[in-house]
Design a protein around this motif. Sequence first.
Motif, short mmCIF file in Angstrom:
data_model
loop_
_atom_site.label_atom_id
_atom_site.label_comp_id
_atom_site.label_asym_id
_atom_site.label_seq_id
_atom_site.Cartn_x
_atom_site.Cartn_y
_atom_site.Cartn_z
N PRO A 96 0.81 -1.22 0.00
CA PRO A 96 0.00 0.00 0.00
C PRO A 96 0.84 1.27 0.00
N LEU A 97 2.07 1.21 0.53
CA LEU A 97 2.92 2.40 0.52
C LEU A 97 3.37 2.74 -0.90
N VAL A 98 3.62 1.73 -1.72
CA VAL A 98 3.94 1.97 -3.13
C VAL A 98 2.77 2.65 -3.83
N LEU A 99 1.57 2.15 -3.55
CA LEU A 99 0.36 2.75 -4.14
C LEU A 99 0.19 4.19 -3.68
N LEU A 100 0.45 4.44 -2.40
CA LEU A 100 0.33 5.79 -1.86
C LEU A 100 1.35 6.74 -2.50
N THR A 101 2.54 6.22 -2.80
CA THR A 101 3.55 7.02 -3.49
C THR A 101 3.03 7.48 -4.84
N GLY A 102 2.36 6.59 -5.55
CA GLY A 102 1.78 6.94 -6.84
C GLY A 102 0.70 8.00 -6.73
N VAL A 103 -0.12 7.89 -5.68
CA VAL A 103 -1.19 8.88 -5.47
C VAL A 103 -0.61 10.26 -5.18
N VAL A 104 0.31 10.32 -4.24
CA VAL A 104 0.88 11.60 -3.81
C VAL A 104 1.75 12.21 -4.91
N GLY A 105 2.45 11.35 -5.68
CA GLY A 105 3.31 11.86 -6.74
C GLY A 105 2.56 12.63 -7.80
N GLN A 106 1.27 12.35 -7.96
CA GLN A 106 0.46 13.07 -8.94
C GLN A 106 0.03 14.45 -8.44
N LEU A 107 0.17 14.69 -7.14
CA LEU A 107 -0.29 15.96 -6.57
C LEU A 107 0.75 17.07 -6.69
N ASN A 108 1.98 16.70 -7.08
CA ASN A 108 3.08 17.66 -7.19
C ASN A 108 3.30 18.43 -5.88
N ASN A 109 3.16 17.71 -4.78
CA ASN A 109 3.36 18.30 -3.45
C ASN A 109 4.65 17.72 -2.88
N PHE A 110 5.73 18.49 -2.94
CA PHE A 110 7.05 17.99 -2.53
C PHE A 110 7.11 17.58 -1.07
N PRO A 111 6.66 18.40 -0.11
CA PRO A 111 6.76 17.99 1.30
C PRO A 111 6.00 16.69 1.59
N LEU A 112 4.80 16.55 1.00
CA LEU A 112 4.02 15.35 1.25
C LEU A 112 4.67 14.13 0.63
N LEU A 113 5.27 14.30 -0.54
CA LEU A 113 5.95 13.17 -1.20
C LEU A 113 7.18 12.74 -0.39
N VAL A 114 7.86 13.69 0.22
CA VAL A 114 9.01 13.35 1.08
C VAL A 114 8.55 12.51 2.27
N VAL A 115 7.40 12.86 2.85
CA VAL A 115 6.86 12.11 3.98
C VAL A 115 6.54 10.67 3.56
N VAL A 116 5.87 10.53 2.42
CA VAL A 116 5.52 9.19 1.93
C VAL A 116 6.78 8.39 1.60
N ALA A 117 7.76 9.06 0.98
CA ALA A 117 9.03 8.39 0.65
C ALA A 117 9.74 7.92 1.93
N PHE A 118 9.58 8.70 2.99
CA PHE A 118 10.15 8.33 4.29
C PHE A 118 9.60 6.97 4.74
N PHE A 119 8.29 6.81 4.70
CA PHE A 119 7.69 5.55 5.14
C PHE A 119 7.92 4.42 4.15
N LEU A 120 8.07 4.76 2.86
CA LEU A 120 8.35 3.74 1.86
C LEU A 120 9.67 3.03 2.15
N GLY A 121 10.53 3.69 2.92
CA GLY A 121 11.81 3.10 3.27
C GLY A 121 11.72 1.77 3.98
N ILE A 122 10.56 1.45 4.57
CA ILE A 122 10.37 0.18 5.27
C ILE A 122 10.69 -1.00 4.35
N ALA A 123 10.52 -0.80 3.03
CA ALA A 123 10.79 -1.88 2.08
C ALA A 123 12.24 -2.31 2.12
N GLY A 124 13.14 -1.38 2.45
CA GLY A 124 14.56 -1.70 2.46
C GLY A 124 14.99 -2.61 3.58
#
Length: 407
Positions: A96-124
């Motif tokens: 679901p975090l990958v899906l959320l990255t796709g949703v937020v990436g379409q909004l062109n909102n840099f701070p929000l995308l950084v937050v989502v990218a932060f949590f996406l790090g769990i995959a590593g």
Amino acid sequence: MSAVPAAEATPNLKQGQFRNLILATLASTVGFWAWTIVGPLSKRYANDMQLSPGQTAILVAMPIFVGSIARVPVGALTDKFGGRFMFTVILGITAPLVLLTGVVGQLNNFPLLVVVAFFLGIAGTVFAIGIPFCSAWYESHRKGFATGVFGAGMVGTAVSAFFTPRLVAATGYFMTHVIVAVIVAVSALLCWLLLRDSPARAGVVAEPAMPKLKAAFKLKVTWQLCFLYAVVFGAFVAFSNYLPTYLANVYSYDPTAAGTRTAGFALAAVIARPVGGTLADRFGPKIITLLSFGGTIVLAMLVAFQPSGEHVYGPLFLLMALFLGLGTGGVFGWVGRATPAKNVGTVGGIIAAAGGLGGYFPPLVMGATYDPESNSYFVGLTLLAVFCLAAFLLALVVRHGGRKAEK
């Protein structure tokens, strides 16, 4: 009390070890794809959101940060709950975090995308799961081979670099994230259904995580291997994520062309990793690690001068990838030799975290030291050579690095 039969005292590791190693490696590949999905699209984000090189570097580095720090508790939890459970949970959260990255990436909102990218790090954190999981399936003299093969799961960075921009071109930005999210979710299900923990874990009473972490941090070799792995794996992760930006700025490649070349870099390192682990089993991890750092020092300085012509800089980058791959296999070949068996997962998680953190800072440094007037990354690459020299000197004094583990 009657004696324990030999068949029970020595678990049969042959049955199922290769199957579980391959499945774990595939799960790691998928996890690494999700973990590094931001990097190949960095130029798109930079253009759509008008990002500076520094902001782009922050965005690319953010998943690496969490994927690094979280490896410590995930490694300890793997010792307690086993790899099958932890692979399923981490990949299940990642989808679901990958899906959320796709949703937020379409909004062109840099701070929000950084937050989502932060949590996406769990995959590593899948790396910290697979090291103890695969190590437990193999005998002591083949643990370097096992962790080396599993480490090839970092080919997920090459998969991400190669396929992500192409999927975006073929299916669209959001649909690409849907496809990757589905792949991750299916992988989580397969881990639960098909993976099995090593019979060597049977009857082992799991200790509380905090005492094991404290014990691991008290080991001198933990800190030594942390630094070595932070440099060698950090350089690999940094290049695998930042190379598309580097190639775009220095050599004016478009995202697809840059992604293709980045995939080649990552693939070369992936191929070299199990070779490094196997050679570490045979010749000792010290000589392999020294070879890795020595080669990287030379190549980093050659690349720093930005040679023209892909027939020149292309092979240089590929050779650097090969040396880094040998080093990642060599350093982790040290873990099983230098660490008490019951703490391999915990120590491995700490060292893996150090490697991830090593990959967090270089993109930030590259972005901060980039000279736009000359399109130069000379300072950043020189710093890489300096850190490799420090690691080379440290590797000379770390114990348990010969052909046989020292007593």
